[in-house]
Write a protein that holds these residues in place. Sequence first.
Motif, mmCIF file in Angstrom:
data_model
loop_
_atom_site.group_PDB
_atom_site.id
_atom_site.type_symbol
_atom_site.label_atom_id
_atom_site.label_comp_id
_atom_site.label_asym_id
_atom_site.label_seq_id
_atom_site.Cartn_x
_atom_site.Cartn_y
_atom_site.Cartn_z
ATOM 1 N N VAL A 36 0.895 -0.950 0.126
ATOM 2 C CA VAL A 36 -0.133 0.187 -0.023
ATOM 3 C C VAL A 36 0.878 1.496 0.201
ATOM 4 O O VAL A 36 1.220 1.132 0.495
ATOM 5 N N LYS A 38 0.006 4.227 -0.489
ATOM 6 C CA LYS A 38 0.049 5.790 -0.232
ATOM 7 C C LYS A 38 -0.036 6.688 0.535
ATOM 8 O O LYS A 38 0.613 5.945 1.926
ATOM 9 N N ASN A 59 -5.796 4.550 -2.597
ATOM 10 C CA ASN A 59 -6.786 4.506 -1.905
ATOM 11 C C ASN A 59 -7.095 6.360 -2.447
ATOM 12 O O ASN A 59 -8.789 6.063 -2.735
ATOM 13 N N ILE A 78 -7.901 1.032 -3.100
ATOM 14 C CA ILE A 78 -9.076 -0.134 -2.326
ATOM 15 C C ILE A 78 -9.254 1.156 -1.245
ATOM 16 O O ILE A 78 -9.482 1.257 -0.167
ATOM 17 N N MET A 159 -12.778 -8.221 0.800
ATOM 18 C CA MET A 159 -12.056 -7.105 1.395
ATOM 19 C C MET A 159 -12.573 -6.904 3.010
ATOM 20 O O MET A 159 -14.053 -6.517 2.933
ATOM 21 N N ILE A 161 -11.065 -4.244 6.541
ATOM 22 C CA ILE A 161 -10.426 -3.254 7.811
ATOM 23 C C ILE A 161 -10.625 -3.620 8.302
ATOM 24 O O ILE A 161 -11.552 -3.659 9.293
ATOM 25 N N MET A 192 -3.390 -5.759 8.080
ATOM 26 C CA MET A 192 -2.990 -4.263 7.577
ATOM 27 C C MET A 192 -1.699 -4.488 8.690
ATOM 28 O O MET A 192 -1.546 -5.763 8.993
ATOM 29 N N SER A 193 -0.625 -3.753 8.759
ATOM 30 C CA SER A 193 0.151 -3.479 9.150
ATOM 31 C C SER A 193 0.080 -3.379 11.045
ATOM 32 O O SER A 193 1.288 -5.260 11.479
ATOM 33 N N ARG A 208 -2.430 -5.862 2.964
ATOM 34 C CA ARG A 208 -2.474 -4.653 2.985
ATOM 35 C C ARG A 208 -1.260 -4.414 4.050
ATOM 36 O O ARG A 208 -1.302 -3.598 4.520
ATOM 37 N N LEU A 209 -0.011 -4.352 3.390
ATOM 38 C CA LEU A 209 1.015 -3.420 4.198
ATOM 39 C C LEU A 209 1.589 -1.872 3.245
ATOM 40 O O LEU A 209 1.663 -2.410 2.440
ATOM 41 N N GLY A 210 1.066 -1.062 4.180
ATOM 42 C CA GLY A 210 1.733 -0.129 4.361
ATOM 43 C C GLY A 210 3.278 0.525 4.823
ATOM 44 O O GLY A 210 4.403 -0.142 4.479
ATOM 45 N N THR A 211 2.564 0.780 6.293
ATOM 46 C CA THR A 211 3.818 1.584 7.350
ATOM 47 C C THR A 211 4.799 0.331 7.533
ATOM 48 O O THR A 211 5.862 0.331 7.243
ATOM 49 N N ARG A 217 3.747 7.098 7.653
ATOM 50 C CA ARG A 217 3.537 7.469 5.949
ATOM 51 C C ARG A 217 3.599 9.412 6.238
ATOM 52 O O ARG A 217 3.066 9.387 7.538
#
Length: 221
Positions: A36, A38, A59, A78, A159, A161, A192-193, A208-211, A217
């Motif tokens: 992810v 964003k 996103n 997403i 999906m 959250i 997620m993270s 779904r991994l961002g951080t 971010r």
Amino acid sequence: MTGATIAQRYAALRAEVDRVAAQAGRDPSSVRILAVTKGHPASAVHEAVAAGIADVGENYLQEARAKLAGVAARKHFIGHVQTNKAKAIVAAFDVVQSVDRVDAARVLARAAESLGKRLPVLVQLNISPVERYGVPLDAARELAEQVRAQPALRLDGVMAIGPVERSDVERAFERAREAFGLIGGETLSLGMSGDWREAVRAGSTMIRLGTALFGPRPAHR
Ligand SMILES: *Cc1c(COP(=O)(O)O)cnc(C)c1O
């Protein structure tokens, strides 16, 4: 992992995901990592793809357009589907994970048709009291049927959250897994993270991994 490169973080995460999956009696290759991106620059997307990541998620349409153009990965939308942006979303992305109402399904189908595409989509479930979007669990099957009735869409799963409250995570993920079983498809996009381990144990096929991959971010403009 501070100071590590994206490639190093990805390798470490991939190994950890494999370990958690195996511990849960699952085939590690059945869990994909969606990056992810964003809030992070295009250079982060390129590093992730160079490190072997095949799926990226964004996103916001406007942010994604410039960043994802020409990127050799499967692009997942997403974020919230605004009906007036459906055509641009379908043009810019390969998958839409966030179909949470009939309206969104209809406009995406119309856009896909006009672009000559068959668009893979997921139904977004609401499994958290503080989450604004997502279809309530008791309406999910009906929405899934309406998605299936659109020839220009291909329903590929669900999906969700997870809840913010840690003690609610396992139960919420279990309910998502049950809904996935009823709706069908190949993809359970869950985790997620902060909660991917619980998600893998609950059967997630896409975390779904961002951080965890890119670090925190940068603050919102
Ligand atoms: C931002 C976002 C993620 C990634 O969140 P992290 O906690 O940074 O891993 C995953 N899924 C959705 C839908 C998001 O909006």
